[in-house]
Scaffold this active site. Sequence first.
Site, PDB file in Angstrom:
ATOM      1  N   LYS A  28       0.831  -1.203   0.000  1.00  0.00           N
ATOM      2  CA  LYS A  28       0.000   0.000   0.000  1.00  0.00           C
ATOM      3  C   LYS A  28       0.863   1.248   0.000  1.00  0.00           C
ATOM      4  CE  LYS A  28      -3.649  -0.070   2.498  1.00  0.00           C
ATOM      5  NZ  LYS A  28      -4.359  -0.285   3.767  1.00  0.00           N
ATOM      6  N   ARG A  97      -2.700   3.132   8.761  1.00  0.00           N
ATOM      7  CA  ARG A  97      -3.065   1.864   8.097  1.00  0.00           C
ATOM      8  C   ARG A  97      -1.857   0.953   8.011  1.00  0.00           C
ATOM      9  NH1 ARG A  97      -6.385   5.280   4.794  1.00  0.00           N
ATOM     10  NH2 ARG A  97      -8.551   4.546   4.711  1.00  0.00           N
ATOM     11  N   GLY A 106      -7.638  -7.136   5.400  1.00  0.00           N
ATOM     12  CA  GLY A 106      -8.447  -7.286   6.604  1.00  0.00           C
ATOM     13  C   GLY A 106      -7.772  -8.015   7.743  1.00  0.00           C
ATOM     14  N   MET A 108      -4.868  -7.150   9.330  1.00  0.00           N
ATOM     15  CA  MET A 108      -4.248  -6.307  10.352  1.00  0.00           C
ATOM     16  C   MET A 108      -5.124  -5.078  10.582  1.00  0.00           C
ATOM     17  SD  MET A 108      -0.228  -6.768   9.427  1.00  0.00           S
ATOM     18  CE  MET A 108      -0.479  -6.246   7.765  1.00  0.00           C
ATOM     19  N   ARG A 341      -4.306  -0.987  -6.493  1.00  0.00           N
ATOM     20  CA  ARG A 341      -3.565  -2.250  -6.457  1.00  0.00           C
ATOM     21  C   ARG A 341      -4.068  -3.114  -7.609  1.00  0.00           C
ATOM     22  NH1 ARG A 341      -6.398  -4.423  -0.877  1.00  0.00           N
ATOM     23  NH2 ARG A 341      -8.529  -4.209  -1.608  1.00  0.00           N
ATOM     24  N   HIS A 459      -7.853 -46.072  -8.148  1.00  0.00           N
ATOM     25  CA  HIS A 459      -8.481 -46.305  -9.452  1.00  0.00           C
ATOM     26  C   HIS A 459      -9.508 -45.231  -9.763  1.00  0.00           C
ATOM     27  CE1 HIS A 459     -11.515 -48.166 -12.127  1.00  0.00           C
ATOM     28  NE2 HIS A 459     -10.427 -48.582 -12.758  1.00  0.00           N
ATOM     29  N   ARG A 566      -3.482 -47.177 -21.617  1.00  0.00           N
ATOM     30  CA  ARG A 566      -3.558 -48.335 -20.711  1.00  0.00           C
ATOM     31  C   ARG A 566      -4.423 -49.408 -21.349  1.00  0.00           C
ATOM     32  NH1 ARG A 566      -4.576 -43.633 -16.521  1.00  0.00           N
ATOM     33  NH2 ARG A 566      -5.565 -43.027 -18.460  1.00  0.00           N
ATOM     34  N   ARG A 622       0.975 -49.049 -23.409  1.00  0.00           N
ATOM     35  CA  ARG A 622       1.518 -49.898 -22.339  1.00  0.00           C
ATOM     36  C   ARG A 622       0.852 -51.263 -22.414  1.00  0.00           C
ATOM     37  NH1 ARG A 622       0.620 -48.353 -16.180  1.00  0.00           N
ATOM     38  NH2 ARG A 622      -1.503 -48.997 -16.655  1.00  0.00           N
ATOM     39  N   GLU A 749       9.330 -47.937 -12.637  1.00  0.00           N
ATOM     40  CA  GLU A 749       8.349 -47.698 -11.579  1.00  0.00           C
ATOM     41  C   GLU A 749       8.642 -48.507 -10.331  1.00  0.00           C
ATOM     42  OE1 GLU A 749       4.443 -48.745 -13.107  1.00  0.00           O
ATOM     43  OE2 GLU A 749       5.323 -50.152 -14.525  1.00  0.00           O
ATOM     44  N   SER A 768       9.581 -44.233 -19.491  1.00  0.00           N
ATOM     45  CA  SER A 768       8.600 -43.392 -18.830  1.00  0.00           C
ATOM     46  C   SER A 768       8.585 -43.741 -17.346  1.00  0.00           C
ATOM     47  CB  SER A 768       7.226 -43.645 -19.451  1.00  0.00           C
ATOM     48  OG  SER A 768       6.284 -42.793 -18.858  1.00  0.00           O
ATOM     49  N   GLY A 770       6.952 -44.209 -14.009  1.00  0.00           N
ATOM     50  CA  GLY A 770       5.618 -44.391 -13.435  1.00  0.00           C
ATOM     51  C   GLY A 770       5.700 -43.995 -11.976  1.00  0.00           C
ATOM     52  N   THR A 771       5.464 -42.728 -11.713  1.00  0.00           N
ATOM     53  CA  THR A 771       5.705 -42.231 -10.354  1.00  0.00           C
ATOM     54  C   THR A 771       4.673 -42.724  -9.351  1.00  0.00           C
ATOM     55  OG1 THR A 771       4.640 -40.215 -11.082  1.00  0.00           O
ATOM     56  CG2 THR A 771       7.027 -40.211 -10.977  1.00  0.00           C
ATOM     57  N   ASN A 772       3.518 -43.190  -9.819  1.00  0.00           N
ATOM     58  CA  ASN A 772       2.537 -43.702  -8.848  1.00  0.00           C
ATOM     59  C   ASN A 772       3.094 -44.929  -8.137  1.00  0.00           C
ATOM     60  OD1 ASN A 772       0.952 -41.725  -9.902  1.00  0.00           O
ATOM     61  ND2 ASN A 772      -0.511 -43.094 -10.893  1.00  0.00           N
ATOM     62  N   ASP A 773       3.458 -45.923  -8.919  1.00  0.00           N
ATOM     63  CA  ASP A 773       4.007 -47.129  -8.310  1.00  0.00           C
ATOM     64  C   ASP A 773       5.342 -46.835  -7.624  1.00  0.00           C
ATOM     65  OD1 ASP A 773       1.895 -48.627  -9.025  1.00  0.00           O
ATOM     66  OD2 ASP A 773       3.000 -50.123 -10.154  1.00  0.00           O
ATOM     67  N   CYS A 835       4.740 -40.595 -16.605  1.00  0.00           N
ATOM     68  CA  CYS A 835       3.313 -40.800 -16.843  1.00  0.00           C
ATOM     69  C   CYS A 835       2.556 -41.064 -15.560  1.00  0.00           C
ATOM     70  CB  CYS A 835       3.076 -41.897 -17.865  1.00  0.00           C
ATOM     71  SG  CYS A 835       3.678 -43.502 -17.364  1.00  0.00           S
ATOM     72  N   TYR A 855       9.330 -35.295 -21.922  1.00  0.00           N
ATOM     73  CA  TYR A 855       7.880 -35.100 -21.973  1.00  0.00           C
ATOM     74  C   TYR A 855       7.253 -35.471 -20.638  1.00  0.00           C
ATOM     75  CZ  TYR A 855       7.185 -40.170 -22.477  1.00  0.00           C
ATOM     76  OH  TYR A 855       7.165 -41.522 -22.264  1.00  0.00           O
TER      77      TYR A 855
END
Lengths: 878, 878
Positions: A28, A97, A106, A108, A341, A459, A566, A622, A749, A768, A770-773, A835, A855
């Site tokens: 401000k 202020r 809001g 302070m 602002r 899932h 898949r 896959r 994975e 690729s 497979g970061t989930n597994d 992926c 990618y």
Amino acid sequence: MYLQTEATKWVYLFSEGSKEMTGLLGGKGANLAEMSRLGMPVPNGFIITTEACLDYLEKKALSFSLKEQIEQQIDMLERVTQKKLDDPKRPLLVSIRSGARFSMPGMMDTILNLGMNDQVVEVVAGVTNNAGFAYDCYRRLIQMYGDVVKGVDKNYFETVLTHYKNQKNYLMDTELMDEDWKEITRQFKKVYYSHLGEGFPQDPKEQLYGAVEAVFHSWNNPRAKIYRKMNGISDDLGTAVTVQEMVFGNSGMKSGTGVAFTRNPSTGETGLFGEFLMNAQGEDVVAGIRTPKEISELKQIMPETYDQFTEIAEKLEKHYEDMQDIEFTIENGKLFILQTRNGKRTSKAAVEIVLDLVEEGVISKEEGLMRLTPSMMDQLLHPTFVASELAKHSPLVQGLPASPGSASGKVYFTAEAAKEANAAGDKTILLRNETSPEDIEGMAISEAIVTARGGMTSHAAVVARGMGACCVVGCDQLVIDEQQRKAYTNGQEILEGTLISVNGSTGKVYLGEIAKENHGGGSSTLSKIVQWCKELSDVRVKANAETGKEIAASLELGGEGMGLVRTEHMFFGEKRILEMRKMILEDDKQAKIKALTNLKEFQKEDFKTIFSLANGKSAIIRLLDPPLHEFLPNEKEIPTVAEVLGISVEDLQYRIEGLAENNPMLGHRGCRLAVTDPEIYEMQVEAIMEAAIEVGEEKGIEVVPEIMIPLVSIEKELALIKESLVRKSETIFEKMGKRVSYQIGTMIETPRACLIADKIAEQVDFISFGTNDLTQLTYGFSRDDIGKFVQDYEQKNIMPSDPFQHIDVDGVGVLLHEAIQKIKATSKKVSIGICGEVGGDPESIQFLLKEGVDYVSCSPYRIPAALLTIAQQRIKGI
Amino acid sequence: MYLQTEATKWVYLFSEGSKEMTGLLGGKGANLAEMSRLGMPVPNGFIITTEACLDYLEKKALSFSLKEQIEQQIDMLERVTQKKLDDPKRPLLVSIRSGARFSMPGMMDTILNLGMNDQVVEVVAGVTNNAGFAYDCYRRLIQMYGDVVKGVDKNYFETVLTHYKNQKNYLMDTELMDEDWKEITRQFKKVYYSHLGEGFPQDPKEQLYGAVEAVFHSWNNPRAKIYRKMNGISDDLGTAVTVQEMVFGNSGMKSGTGVAFTRNPSTGETGLFGEFLMNAQGEDVVAGIRTPKEISELKQIMPETYDQFTEIAEKLEKHYEDMQDIEFTIENGKLFILQTRNGKRTSKAAVEIVLDLVEEGVISKEEGLMRLTPSMMDQLLHPTFVASELAKHSPLVQGLPASPGSASGKVYFTAEAAKEANAAGDKTILLRNETSPEDIEGMAISEAIVTARGGMTSHAAVVARGMGACCVVGCDQLVIDEQQRKAYTNGQEILEGTLISVNGSTGKVYLGEIAKENHGGGSSTLSKIVQWCKELSDVRVKANAETGKEIAASLELGGEGMGLVRTEHMFFGEKRILEMRKMILEDDKQAKIKALTNLKEFQKEDFKTIFSLANGKSAIIRLLDPPLHEFLPNEKEIPTVAEVLGISVEDLQYRIEGLAENNPMLGHRGCRLAVTDPEIYEMQVEAIMEAAIEVGEEKGIEVVPEIMIPLVSIEKELALIKESLVRKSETIFEKMGKRVSYQIGTMIETPRACLIADKIAEQVDFISFGTNDLTQLTYGFSRDDIGKFVQDYEQKNIMPSDPFQHIDVDGVGVLLHEAIQKIKATSKKVSIGICGEVGGDPESIQFLLKEGVDYVSCSPYRIPAALLTIAQQRIKGI
């Protein structure tokens, strides 16, 4: 600790600051200084720095040198305004202020009308010829000062005012006369005295120091602390304090106050958008007691002032290169700008404004993209509940926000029931303990999916995101009895057909229907943004998609083909599942082969559709990943399936039992299936190659199949399977008298695959992650079971964030880093992608870009956000 | 390729070699040379080197220079023996034998009586006055030469001989007269001619070169190759060839032949042990047609020769510093030593011989220990089937050899049925799909455990090894119907009560009972070895043990306390499991606390027993690890448990279902339980501390509890739990008015824990790697489900070995290495151990020693093997 030397400058005149000095002067203050420098009509004043605040918070007292500098600036202010504190003729009144580096609206405290006392109020009454106004100002100061500086709850004062109005049968403040305000001021002083045992301070300097201390102090009030935590703002910044001459919008019928945006903050439309009230203070606009007028009406009432304001607004927007949110006050016909602002806006408006500003040449494309956030992209794609309607509902249960969107519909507990209801014209919501691939159709036609179990990568979550469907998972307060078609939660029973609403962005589920609104910029808006992003992105964004609908959506949303098709999702049609079950359960070799042959035809049709839609773009297929028992009949279906197979129910149950696993996630799946039953992958490769050749011929394009082998953990596993696939492909090329180029890749994975990534890289064209597994195995967490404890982990702050949503940099990230280093050291030609779910997460993408992936692949509806993230990183030079 | 210069010496006289030259001369040749140098009566001869063999195999021909050297040595031999090849008066006959660096008994070819031809046979007949003997020798040469050199299957010759004997009604070879042998020789020559189109070569030199080539060639025959592969012998070594003057044990009644060990190879007892036959050749002893006599009887028949032999045997044993296996021949009263080598022996004999040799001062303790193998230690602890009895049975099914030993008993399909049968006096074998903690008692009383599912580290395997019980797991040809009390395999039905035998060392299961024998050296033998090992081992070996029996066994077998006390095994007693279930299932907070309090008392008693037995030695107590649902009632027990809990069966089923998990291995277990339900670990710590204080006071010793937190993957997880345990401990010390020192440690068993090992090391006193879980997670393999595909992996040679048995150096080993580096870099004080299954595996221990662990912990019965491994590595300076 801040070194306090003679040179430390604690206080800045507006003319000494600029918009770049937000760190020292707060947002401000810096903007007031900037406007002042631009010659805008800003009430005079000065700013006490954030450093002074930190010094105060450390020492718990205002330093002598700070007080000295404030005195000097007050002198200066008095000279400029030709008013004086406590002056019997031209008394100076000021506002105090807070203003931190980052806006904390809001959070302070603020004190207005400072400088009022028993003498000054009379002077103001005389000068303005409006005793009511003067005493209203005075009583406000007493109330604010009492509350903010001295800790007397403001409700004590409000009660007095309400009581007085009731006594007099006044409905509105405007009915109060001069004498009323005098009386109320007297009563406020009494409240002040009764709580504090001292009178309201008459010395404006005493008021001033008290107010400054209170504002400094408010940096650490609980709500400010929580706000900072929520918004990731450091606790170490401190707030600046702006001391500014008061101007009064409520000083008569030629006065007024208002707020205006330079463009519409909901839609982004150009043109001033705002409202104002004549003879009123800022609070009155906010309080909503009087109905403000649209800003355009000011043109009729005060045409010159309106023109002046319009010009200033345009100038400010140009100067700040963004849509501005401007507060103004008119005091006796004179316009003052109190604040400007960058305006808050909806996602839709944000995008439209960026598009317009770029087209208007105000900012560059890069600048424009940097103003957008990935979550805006998500919001553009999904409707949300109308906020005012939502506020009327309290959630029934809370789960994990698995896939964004807002939906209402009737509850059904099985995919079949949902399909029936949908066929009958009902909007349905599928409510299950957890979903399985067999539920796909029921999920596809439902407005939303809600599960009692499972995590962000269960899932239900993965499939729903793929479909762009609203989804909440892991509502663990929910007990679902699928057979009785009932659910229970907190003592409440939910029967089939009950109408509920689901917010996939917050994870909340409500009873009843809630009205929705669509933010979606037209698809042309989104396409333009996506196009700009793609021009800047060297890293491709692909889709995890396999159905025609998903693939079409992904291409429209900017996807560069499919990073994960898949194949198992293709086995669940009625006829297909039967062949699949025959293939798994038949004893007879010939019958097995027949089932495989039939499956091949189905798969081939699928692949033809995929290759046709991809139209030359990448489609990484896959091979079968889940354990075979996922395809087996459930209890109810067993008799029918037994009959088809021509075996007894007991025999079928035996075979099914023989395939059961204790830990399917760690079981006989992925490439392990190909080691024991090579004919399955061979069938798939046959279908892929035939489809590629046929589509290539039909469409006159070159189709280059990319085949991905999942769940590798040993180099020889990969070698063996690759060899069998190559061999099979050759026989197909020979049979068809035609060949295609193709690529073979794999997923990394398992932690072990990361550790031997160099040996894997030697064998493949692409990899690729497979970061989930990989995340499941690195932590030893099952994403299906994490719901049992993850909320405790979050509450106890054990995990900085859900590693299935945002990549776990210290664990999974380390494995990934080392693997990528090994791959790159082995071969420059291997294309590297992601992926898993984090492939669509902006935070994770930032990490992945640094690691140098080629990618990322994600749910179709996450593609725009992913593209924006990449573009932004590249703009930042990362 | 071997450089063939003038200097290359291809052929050595015996007098030119020594026992150190096994690489060049082969084991047999080097020993003949050595004996020759020692002045032993060895038939004269020379050795063609392994290098000559390799040269031959490369060039596929005998080099000129080799032939030249052979000619020279033949000349030399003729001079020494005063005989000549093809000599009409004193013809020289020689044997041609293979002899590689490492003994490969029977794998390569031998040719005897070389030098025989139509002329020489008559000379020999004349000289010996025994035409039968001469023609027998000749026909043997024709047969061997035809077979070995020319590839005429020896059965063609054997058939002729058999046919001839049948015609004449002869039963035994000894019945054949001179004329018979002449006729047979004639017929053998006819066979030779008819197959080869050429006559049997009359030139002894031609015979010689043919024989040498054939022996060289036999290095690469299929059975030799397989033998080398099985025994880890390189294919690049080649074989030497020994050419030696023939001596004939069958040349009359003052001749004979025999084999003797310098000590008993079965028991290790001192004194000659062997047998001989008069007027016989070595083959005759082996063929078993005549019954040989005990070696001691030779004393009566030829006392001088016997004394001479005894003296030589003693001399050879002293010289070779080990028990010798000696072949001898007596030719007309003259003793010849044909071969000496270190004798093969049973494990029991090996150990006893080592003890004796060390006591006799022949070898040092270190030398002695190096002659033992870890598997000998295992064998000493378990009985085995009598080999001759075993040979009569063919296995019913084959599984994985989970815990060594041999056992017979009646099949039972439930722990209860086994217990009942056991109580009635039957020996039982528990046959199940897989075992669970509830089966413990049934397992404990059974002779063996056999499961259809599961791998080497499944519940059954781990528990059985802990108990030292024989166990075979993963018999996947076995279909078990526990309810019908039947099993099926390959069309065969196995009913309850069927008698079977189980070999836990081979994984084979047989129908019926097979006789067993015990190898066990007395416990004093084992203790002596263990004691020697401990003197050399700086790395401690601890036990994975919790019952009194296991702990006592582990201490007796050399364990240094317990490296893993699994507290969950303590919850399965009848009363305990009920309290456990109450604790898990009760809704009412008070009832839960009551159950916990009761459990605490049980646990405290357990810990008191453990601390008392440990008597000041280490006892690392792992807090509760498995998911709670493992303690829940099964289908059958539900009604009873529902009644006890005072809830309906349906309600109980609901609660049980609510606790079910898709992947329990990755689920709500280990320290995750402590995050959601801290009171469980707190209860355990209370029990531990109270027990430690009480045992300390009662026994007047210092008990230092070591508390281990399992399954950590996040540093804050550990911090949170550690803090709660420390806090709890302090309240207990305060309550009891007494404190003990204690240590808090953790397990590293997730990949992520390896990656953040430095942050873990900062917080703990000790770290134990749980390689079972770590291997599961690194590969993504569930040890319970691996049975479905592991045999395909083994057959296809995808995994070099089962990673649950031998540490996976390239995967798990890398994580472990990096983690240990991080731990050591963070703190030198943190003690590092292993408590997974590989902690007892000699191959893995070698790896772990290099990594620098401070201790390994394994099943009690694996301790001696582990200790020996460590001692051997230290002796080798590793």
